[in-house]
Write a protein that holds these residues in place. Structure first.
Motif, PDB file in Angstrom:
ATOM      1  N   GLY A 158       0.805  -1.211   0.000  1.00 55.86           N
ATOM      2  CA  GLY A 158       0.000   0.000   0.000  1.00 55.86           C
ATOM      3  C   GLY A 158       0.839   1.262   0.000  1.00 55.86           C
ATOM      4  N   VAL A 159       1.915   1.254  -0.783  1.00 58.52           N
ATOM      5  CA  VAL A 159       2.811   2.407  -0.871  1.00 58.52           C
ATOM      6  C   VAL A 159       3.034   2.759  -2.341  1.00 58.52           C
ATOM      7  CG1 VAL A 159       4.011   1.782   1.267  1.00 58.52           C
ATOM      8  CG2 VAL A 159       4.942   1.021  -0.910  1.00 58.52           C
ATOM      9  N   SER A 160       3.557   3.953  -2.570  1.00 54.91           N
ATOM     10  CA  SER A 160       4.020   4.306  -3.909  1.00 54.91           C
ATOM     11  C   SER A 160       5.374   4.971  -3.750  1.00 54.91           C
ATOM     12  CB  SER A 160       3.023   5.214  -4.627  1.00 54.91           C
ATOM     13  OG  SER A 160       2.837   6.403  -3.898  1.00 54.91           O
ATOM     14  N   GLY A 161       6.201   4.874  -4.783  1.00 55.95           N
ATOM     15  CA  GLY A 161       7.534   5.428  -4.716  1.00 55.95           C
ATOM     16  C   GLY A 161       8.545   4.504  -4.071  1.00 55.95           C
ATOM     17  N   LEU A 162       8.237   3.221  -4.018  1.00 55.86           N
ATOM     18  CA  LEU A 162       9.161   2.222  -3.461  1.00 55.86           C
ATOM     19  C   LEU A 162      10.373   2.103  -4.378  1.00 55.86           C
ATOM     20  CD1 LEU A 162       8.910   0.216  -1.032  1.00 55.86           C
ATOM     21  CD2 LEU A 162       8.104  -1.476  -2.667  1.00 55.86           C
ATOM     22  N   PRO A 163      11.576   1.917  -3.819  1.00 52.57           N
ATOM     23  CA  PRO A 163      12.714   1.664  -4.705  1.00 52.57           C
ATOM     24  C   PRO A 163      12.500   0.349  -5.466  1.00 52.57           C
ATOM     25  CG  PRO A 163      13.385   1.526  -2.388  1.00 52.57           C
ATOM     26  CD  PRO A 163      11.935   1.886  -2.414  1.00 52.57           C
ATOM     27  N   ARG A 164      13.118   0.246  -6.635  1.00 52.82           N
ATOM     28  CA  ARG A 164      12.968  -0.979  -7.421  1.00 52.82           C
ATOM     29  C   ARG A 164      13.558  -2.145  -6.636  1.00 52.82           C
ATOM     30  NH1 ARG A 164      11.319  -2.639 -12.204  1.00 52.82           N
ATOM     31  NH2 ARG A 164      10.794  -0.594 -12.963  1.00 52.82           N
ATOM     32  N   PRO A 165      12.791  -3.221  -6.422  1.00 50.86           N
ATOM     33  CA  PRO A 165      13.323  -4.387  -5.704  1.00 50.86           C
ATOM     34  C   PRO A 165      14.545  -4.970  -6.407  1.00 50.86           C
ATOM     35  CG  PRO A 165      10.935  -4.503  -5.832  1.00 50.86           C
ATOM     36  CD  PRO A 165      11.368  -3.376  -6.735  1.00 50.86           C
ATOM     37  N   GLU A 166      15.469  -5.492  -5.610  1.00 55.16           N
ATOM     38  CA  GLU A 166      16.700  -6.089  -6.138  1.00 55.16           C
ATOM     39  C   GLU A 166      16.466  -7.561  -6.450  1.00 55.16           C
ATOM     40  OE1 GLU A 166      21.226  -7.285  -4.721  1.00 55.16           O
ATOM     41  OE2 GLU A 166      19.907  -6.225  -3.322  1.00 55.16           O
ATOM     42  N   PHE A 167      16.691  -7.938  -7.707  1.00 57.76           N
ATOM     43  CA  PHE A 167      16.563  -9.339  -8.118  1.00 57.76           C
ATOM     44  C   PHE A 167      17.716 -10.143  -7.519  1.00 57.76           C
ATOM     45  CE2 PHE A 167      17.923 -12.763 -10.969  1.00 57.76           C
ATOM     46  CZ  PHE A 167      16.779 -13.538 -10.973  1.00 57.76           C
ATOM     47  N   LEU A 168      17.390 -11.308  -6.952  1.00 56.77           N
ATOM     48  CA  LEU A 168      18.408 -12.170  -6.346  1.00 56.77           C
ATOM     49  C   LEU A 168      18.610 -13.465  -7.123  1.00 56.77           C
ATOM     50  CD1 LEU A 168      17.456 -11.659  -2.603  1.00 56.77           C
ATOM     51  CD2 LEU A 168      19.245 -10.506  -3.910  1.00 56.77           C
ATOM     52  N   PHE A 169      17.529 -14.187  -7.409  1.00 59.52           N
ATOM     53  CA  PHE A 169      17.623 -15.455  -8.130  1.00 59.52           C
ATOM     54  C   PHE A 169      16.231 -15.896  -8.569  1.00 59.52           C
ATOM     55  CE2 PHE A 169      17.180 -16.456  -3.639  1.00 59.52           C
ATOM     56  CZ  PHE A 169      16.204 -17.443  -3.617  1.00 59.52           C
ATOM     57  N   LYS A 170      16.212 -16.935  -9.402  1.00 63.39           N
ATOM     58  CA  LYS A 170      14.966 -17.491  -9.917  1.00 63.39           C
ATOM     59  C   LYS A 170      15.028 -19.003  -9.778  1.00 63.39           C
ATOM     60  CE  LYS A 170      14.318 -17.367 -14.413  1.00 63.39           C
ATOM     61  NZ  LYS A 170      14.030 -16.988 -15.800  1.00 63.39           N
ATOM     62  N   PHE A 171      13.875 -19.628  -9.503  1.00 60.38           N
ATOM     63  CA  PHE A 171      13.809 -21.087  -9.420  1.00 60.38           C
ATOM     64  C   PHE A 171      12.446 -21.562  -9.892  1.00 60.38           C
ATOM     65  CE2 PHE A 171      12.009 -19.685  -5.434  1.00 60.38           C
ATOM     66  CZ  PHE A 171      11.054 -20.634  -5.095  1.00 60.38           C
ATOM     67  N   LEU A 172      12.385 -22.834 -10.265  1.00 61.59           N
ATOM     68  CA  LEU A 172      11.123 -23.438 -10.688  1.00 61.59           C
ATOM     69  C   LEU A 172      10.521 -24.145  -9.481  1.00 61.59           C
ATOM     70  CD1 LEU A 172       9.052 -24.139 -12.849  1.00 61.59           C
ATOM     71  CD2 LEU A 172      10.504 -26.061 -13.518  1.00 61.59           C
ATOM     72  N   TYR A 173       9.417 -23.602  -8.973  1.00 62.52           N
ATOM     73  CA  TYR A 173       8.727 -24.198  -7.833  1.00 62.52           C
ATOM     74  C   TYR A 173       7.870 -25.360  -8.307  1.00 62.52           C
ATOM     75  CZ  TYR A 173       5.550 -24.885  -3.954  1.00 62.52           C
ATOM     76  OH  TYR A 173       4.828 -25.449  -2.934  1.00 62.52           O
TER      77      TYR A 173
END
Length: 171
Positions: free
Chosen positions: A90-105
């Motif tokens: 419920g916010v606006s102006g959040l910094p862009r989240p930092e990508f860490l990794f990807k996996f197939l769940y």
């Protein structure tokens, strides 16, 4: 449009788009799609934890240590991570989240989804979406560890949490 009508990309085992379908059909048929998991921390480094509302399409009323959700058709993981984090917090102006990794769940029932894990610092006052979040708090790492065996957690979030802990240990 209801969330069940939202169009999602269907992807293969290599995360390549092979089609598009409404979310309700994707869930009902166990089709592989894309999701984002964003661990949000406040200025003190505490982790945002919440309980999902009872009317969620998947994992209703379970606890989660991530905000996030499905990646819309044609949307990038990065754009979905920012959109979902801002919506759920419920916010606006959040910094862009930092990508860490990807996996197939693997959901254990023949389905699954590609899952991109991110982190973001949220120093803004949060006003979580009432449609998404029934309860929330920022908790310390120790408080989260104490709650893991006590509360019923979304299984994909729990898997992402374990992988995130291993990712941080490997650094």
């Amino acid at each position: 449009m209801s969330s069940a009508d939202e169009i999602l990309d269907i992807v293969d085992e290599h995360d390549r788009v092979v089609g598009r379908r409404p979310r309700g059909e994707v869930y009902a048929e166990g089709l592989r799609h894309r999701c984002v998991f964003v661990q949000a921390r406040d200025a003190q480094g505490r982790i945002f934890v919440h309980r999902r509302t009872a009317d969620k399409l998947v994992f209703p009323s379970l606890y989660d240590m991530f905000v996030g959700g499905v990646v819309g058709a044609g949307e990038t993981y990065d754009d979905a991570a920012l959109r979902e984090a801002e919506e759920e917090l419920g916010v606006s102006g959040l910094p862009r989240p930092e990508f860490l990794f990807k996996f197939l769940y693997d959901d254990g029932a023949g389905g699954g989804w590609w899952s991109a894990v991110y982190e973001v610092r949220c120093e803004l006052p949060v006003r979580p979406q009432a449609e998404e979040v029934a309860w929330h708090a920022f908790v310390t790492e120790e408080e989260l560890r104490a709650r893991l065996p006590e509360w019923e957690w979304v299984p994909d979030g729990l898997d992402a949490h374990r992988r995130l802990a291993a990712h941080h240990e490997a650094r």
